[in-house]
Design an enzyme around this catalytic site. Structure first.
Site, PDB file in Angstrom:
ATOM      1  N   CYS A 109      66.467   7.274  31.625  1.00 51.92           N
ATOM      2  CA  CYS A 109      67.451   7.025  32.885  1.00 51.92           C
ATOM      3  C   CYS A 109      67.534   8.369  33.458  1.00 51.92           C
ATOM      4  O   CYS A 109      66.560   9.062  34.202  1.00 51.92           O
ATOM      5  CB  CYS A 109      69.018   6.514  32.297  1.00 51.92           C
ATOM      6  SG  CYS A 109      69.585   5.678  33.892  1.00 51.92           S
TER       7      CYS A 109
ATOM      8  N   HIS B  27      67.693   1.878  28.807  1.00 50.52           N
ATOM      9  CA  HIS B  27      68.153   2.558  27.840  1.00 50.52           C
ATOM     10  C   HIS B  27      68.104   1.953  26.547  1.00 50.52           C
ATOM     11  O   HIS B  27      68.811   1.344  26.042  1.00 50.52           O
ATOM     12  CB  HIS B  27      70.010   2.688  27.959  1.00 50.52           C
ATOM     13  CG  HIS B  27      70.336   3.510  29.106  1.00 50.52           C
ATOM     14  ND1 HIS B  27      70.741   4.836  29.047  1.00 50.52           N
ATOM     15  CD2 HIS B  27      70.853   3.360  30.430  1.00 50.52           C
ATOM     16  CE1 HIS B  27      71.178   5.175  30.210  1.00 50.52           C
ATOM     17  NE2 HIS B  27      71.296   4.269  30.985  1.00 50.52           N
TER      18      HIS B  27
ATOM     19  N   GLU C  71      68.455   3.275  23.658  1.00 46.78           N
ATOM     20  CA  GLU C  71      69.430   3.607  22.527  1.00 46.78           C
ATOM     21  C   GLU C  71      70.374   2.920  22.717  1.00 46.78           C
ATOM     22  O   GLU C  71      71.379   2.925  21.562  1.00 46.78           O
ATOM     23  CB  GLU C  71      69.773   5.180  22.867  1.00 46.78           C
ATOM     24  CG  GLU C  71      70.739   5.431  24.241  1.00 46.78           C
ATOM     25  CD  GLU C  71      70.119   5.238  25.410  1.00 46.78           C
ATOM     26  OE1 GLU C  71      68.738   5.030  25.663  1.00 46.78           O
ATOM     27  OE2 GLU C  71      70.587   5.616  26.459  1.00 46.78           O
TER      28      GLU C  71
END
Ligand code: GLN
Length: 197
Positions: A74, A171, A173
């Site tokens: 990002c 994302h 994560e």
């Protein structure tokens, strides 16, 4: 990983889940003995200013320009782009990827959304969470597209790679899928192997 701002904890958790030790990089001296670097999501304009005030910009630029293993998500992807659209006029990037990135490029209606990204290099499609994500508006010949999503305009790139530098506009994560983090550490292993010979 760069720990000046952004979703540091989630990335650290993904790397630790894979059994890696995480070093939080906040100052130039933290670059010693790193195998790979993660540039988290956050706010790329703020990150850019913090890079200057912390003194981390120069070592990070040397790291990226030296083709050391790097993964940006990002805002981290924005930091790695060659060109930024809709950024601050003084926003500087590391130019580790031959891409142009438009900040918040999916517009107001698509402030944040989830979709499946096709990622043939890593197998099954990946659940991709986009939060005020940058849009990759062009990809140079030296940069490979790793993942795409379907949009009204057809398939669009959402993850890219040039040499040992990878980035995605979403994302990973924030989901349980650690395949990108595993790819980064795989790149790090091959890069350190190459140095030994
Ligand atoms: N819109 C932010 C930027 O351009 C990125 C948002 C994010 O990292 N989730 O810096």
């Amino acid at each position: 990983m760069l720990a000046l701002q952004g979703d540091v904890r989630e990335h650290a958790a993904a790397l630790e889940k894979l059994g890696h030790e995480v070093v939080l990089v906040k100052r130039p001296e933290h670059f010693e003995d790193l195998a790979a670097m993660v540039l988290p999501g956050g706010e790329s304009t703020t990150l850019s200013m913090l890079l200057d005030s912390s003194g981390v910009r120069d070592p990070l630029e040397a790291w990226v320009q030296g083709n050391r293993p790097t993964f940006g998500t990002c805002a981290g992807l924005v930091m790695l782009a060659s060109t930024v659209e809709d950024g601050r006029s003084d926003q500087k990037t590391m130019a580790g990827l031959g891409i142009s990135a438009r900040r918040n490029g999916y517009g107001r209606q698509r402030f944040s959304f989830e979709t499946l990204a096709a990622i043939p290099a890593l197998g099954e499609p990946m659940e991709a969470v986009f939060i005020r994500a940058p849009r990759i508006t062009s990809v140079a010949d030296d940069t490979e597209v790793l993942a795409t999503i379907d949009t009204d305009h057809g398939a669009e790139p959402v993850a890219v790679r040039r040499g040992n530098v990878i980035a995605c506009s979403f994302h990973p994560e924030l989901t349980d899928d650690t395949r990108f983090h595993a790819l980064l550490m795989e790149i790090a292993r091959s890069a350190s192997g190459a140095e030994d010979h």
